[in-house]
Motif scaffolding. Structure first.
Motif, mmCIF file in Angstrom:
data_model
loop_
_atom_site.group_PDB
_atom_site.id
_atom_site.type_symbol
_atom_site.label_atom_id
_atom_site.label_comp_id
_atom_site.label_asym_id
_atom_site.label_seq_id
_atom_site.Cartn_x
_atom_site.Cartn_y
_atom_site.Cartn_z
ATOM 1 N N PHE A 140 63.203 52.325 -44.800
ATOM 2 C CA PHE A 140 61.724 52.401 -45.463
ATOM 3 C C PHE A 140 62.024 50.557 -45.423
ATOM 4 O O PHE A 140 62.343 50.250 -45.827
ATOM 5 N N LEU A 141 60.080 50.977 -44.873
ATOM 6 C CA LEU A 141 59.224 49.548 -44.423
ATOM 7 C C LEU A 141 57.886 50.198 -45.286
ATOM 8 O O LEU A 141 57.160 50.728 -45.157
ATOM 9 N N GLU A 142 57.210 48.749 -46.116
ATOM 10 C CA GLU A 142 56.660 48.689 -46.864
ATOM 11 C C GLU A 142 55.632 47.830 -45.916
ATOM 12 O O GLU A 142 55.851 46.488 -45.304
ATOM 13 N N THR A 143 54.014 48.142 -45.933
ATOM 14 C CA THR A 143 53.404 47.145 -44.879
ATOM 15 C C THR A 143 51.492 47.044 -45.240
ATOM 16 O O THR A 143 51.089 47.520 -45.836
ATOM 17 N N HIS A 144 51.434 45.705 -44.980
ATOM 18 C CA HIS A 144 50.296 45.666 -44.994
ATOM 19 C C HIS A 144 49.022 46.270 -44.106
ATOM 20 O O HIS A 144 47.655 46.593 -44.267
ATOM 21 N N ASN A 145 49.323 47.046 -42.865
ATOM 22 C CA ASN A 145 48.952 47.135 -41.912
ATOM 23 C C ASN A 145 49.880 48.523 -41.387
ATOM 24 O O ASN A 145 50.391 48.649 -40.463
ATOM 25 N N TRP A 146 49.271 50.052 -41.766
ATOM 26 C CA TRP A 146 50.374 50.777 -41.016
ATOM 27 C C TRP A 146 49.538 50.901 -40.277
ATOM 28 O O TRP A 146 50.585 51.140 -38.647
ATOM 29 N N GLY A 147 48.434 50.989 -39.380
ATOM 30 C CA GLY A 147 48.056 51.036 -38.015
ATOM 31 C C GLY A 147 49.010 50.329 -37.171
ATOM 32 O O GLY A 147 49.168 50.325 -36.219
ATOM 33 N N LYS A 148 48.944 48.418 -37.105
ATOM 34 C CA LYS A 148 50.058 47.442 -36.590
ATOM 35 C C LYS A 148 51.255 48.043 -36.505
ATOM 36 O O LYS A 148 51.575 47.605 -35.787
ATOM 37 N N SER A 149 51.447 48.272 -37.446
ATOM 38 C CA SER A 149 53.446 48.091 -38.056
ATOM 39 C C SER A 149 53.116 49.601 -36.857
ATOM 40 O O SER A 149 54.900 49.110 -35.894
ATOM 41 N N ALA A 150 53.048 51.030 -36.960
ATOM 42 C CA ALA A 150 53.380 51.742 -36.183
ATOM 43 C C ALA A 150 53.370 51.581 -34.373
ATOM 44 O O ALA A 150 53.932 51.615 -33.551
ATOM 45 N N LYS A 151 52.084 51.328 -34.421
ATOM 46 C CA LYS A 151 52.182 50.678 -33.028
ATOM 47 C C LYS A 151 53.709 49.788 -32.677
ATOM 48 O O LYS A 151 53.980 49.943 -31.393
ATOM 49 N N PHE A 152 53.538 48.793 -33.234
ATOM 50 C CA PHE A 152 54.161 48.015 -33.539
ATOM 51 C C PHE A 152 55.996 48.445 -33.025
ATOM 52 O O PHE A 152 56.401 48.053 -31.911
ATOM 53 N N PHE A 153 55.717 49.151 -33.408
ATOM 54 C CA PHE A 153 57.196 49.721 -33.689
ATOM 55 C C PHE A 153 57.781 51.308 -32.713
ATOM 56 O O PHE A 153 58.296 51.136 -31.867
ATOM 57 N N GLN A 154 56.203 51.309 -32.375
ATOM 58 C CA GLN A 154 56.265 52.268 -30.887
ATOM 59 C C GLN A 154 56.362 51.435 -29.287
ATOM 60 O O GLN A 154 56.691 52.033 -28.646
ATOM 61 N N THR A 155 55.848 49.947 -29.743
ATOM 62 C CA THR A 155 56.221 49.746 -28.699
ATOM 63 C C THR A 155 57.925 49.248 -28.353
ATOM 64 O O THR A 155 58.443 49.191 -27.222
ATOM 65 N N LEU A 156 58.563 49.416 -29.832
ATOM 66 C CA LEU A 156 59.939 49.329 -29.579
ATOM 67 C C LEU A 156 60.394 50.606 -29.180
ATOM 68 O O LEU A 156 61.747 50.672 -29.432
ATOM 69 N N GLY A 157 59.511 51.998 -28.749
ATOM 70 C CA GLY A 157 60.317 53.503 -28.558
ATOM 71 C C GLY A 157 60.491 53.552 -29.560
ATOM 72 O O GLY A 157 60.987 54.573 -28.867
ATOM 73 N N TYR A 158 59.658 54.035 -30.482
ATOM 74 C CA TYR A 158 59.879 54.807 -31.434
ATOM 75 C C TYR A 158 58.750 55.144 -31.808
ATOM 76 O O TYR A 158 57.548 55.238 -31.087
ATOM 77 N N GLU A 159 59.108 56.724 -31.579
ATOM 78 C CA GLU A 159 57.642 57.678 -31.415
ATOM 79 C C GLU A 159 57.409 58.835 -32.937
ATOM 80 O O GLU A 159 57.980 58.599 -33.964
ATOM 81 N N ILE A 160 56.328 58.753 -33.225
ATOM 82 C CA ILE A 160 55.665 58.998 -35.007
ATOM 83 C C ILE A 160 55.727 60.382 -34.761
ATOM 84 O O ILE A 160 55.643 61.152 -34.304
ATOM 85 N N GLU A 161 56.535 60.669 -35.859
ATOM 86 C CA GLU A 161 56.999 62.179 -36.213
ATOM 87 C C GLU A 161 55.886 62.698 -36.220
ATOM 88 O O GLU A 161 55.566 64.164 -36.706
ATOM 89 N N PHE A 162 55.458 62.120 -37.349
ATOM 90 C CA PHE A 162 54.661 62.616 -39.110
ATOM 91 C C PHE A 162 54.002 61.140 -39.083
ATOM 92 O O PHE A 162 53.992 60.734 -39.828
ATOM 93 N N ALA A 163 52.488 61.746 -39.312
ATOM 94 C CA ALA A 163 51.654 60.841 -40.500
ATOM 95 C C ALA A 163 51.222 61.755 -41.882
ATOM 96 O O ALA A 163 50.494 62.607 -41.425
ATOM 97 N N THR A 164 50.416 60.839 -42.503
ATOM 98 C CA THR A 164 50.059 60.985 -43.011
ATOM 99 C C THR A 164 48.398 60.775 -44.046
ATOM 100 O O THR A 164 47.956 60.062 -43.591
ATOM 101 N N ASP A 165 47.914 61.589 -44.686
ATOM 102 C CA ASP A 165 46.526 60.860 -44.515
ATOM 103 C C ASP A 165 46.467 59.897 -46.250
ATOM 104 O O ASP A 165 45.347 59.423 -46.370
ATOM 105 N N HIS A 166 47.658 59.117 -46.318
ATOM 106 C CA HIS A 166 47.206 57.498 -47.028
ATOM 107 C C HIS A 166 48.232 56.916 -46.444
ATOM 108 O O HIS A 166 48.854 56.393 -47.189
ATOM 109 N N ASN A 167 47.612 56.596 -45.269
ATOM 110 C CA ASN A 167 48.537 55.562 -44.216
ATOM 111 C C ASN A 167 49.647 55.214 -44.189
ATOM 112 O O ASN A 167 50.401 54.244 -44.785
#
Length: 114
Positions: free
Chosen positions: A10-37
């Motif tokens: 579980f990771l807290e971040t100051h920017n959901w979009g940038k962090s999600a993109k960072f992990f996607q470049t490492l091979g992770y895929e978004i399983e689901f996203a909430t409406d609260h970042n």
């Protein structure tokens, strides 16, 4: 009873979009996203990541989550300091917080009561 190893990070971040993109470049895929970042990402069969955005005024935390098959059967050894006993969460699991000999806290997660 012991844990079944690491279930999640579980990771807290100051920017959901940038962090999600960072992990996607490492091979992770978004399983689901909430409406609260926040949202869950996965890479193969390994532990999943859950990212949650926090305000800039809050220090982002990292939390390792260990899987426990049955909260009722789990017995903490004397070296394991129980900080909070198993309790129901709003997302359908039961979680316990323990502390290691160096003072770090860890989360144990079991299925919620049916």
């Amino acid at each position: 009873m012991t844990t079944d190893g690491i279930e999640a990070v579980f990771l807290e971040t100051h920017n959901w979009g940038k962090s999600a993109k960072f992990f996607q470049t490492l091979g992770y895929e978004i399983e689901f996203a909430t409406d609260h970042n926040s949202g869950q990402l996965r890479n193969g069969d390994g532990p999943w990541l859950f990212l949650a955005e926090v305000p800039e005024t809050q220090e982002p935390r990292t939390q390792i989550v260990f899987k426990v098959p049955d909260a009722e059967a789990f017995q903490a050894d004397d070296i394991v300091e129980v900080v909070t006993p198993f309790a129901e969460t709003h997302y359908g699991t039961r979680e316990m917080t323990v502390r290691d000999p160096d003072g770090r806290t860890w989360t144990l997660s079991a299925p919620g009561k049916a």
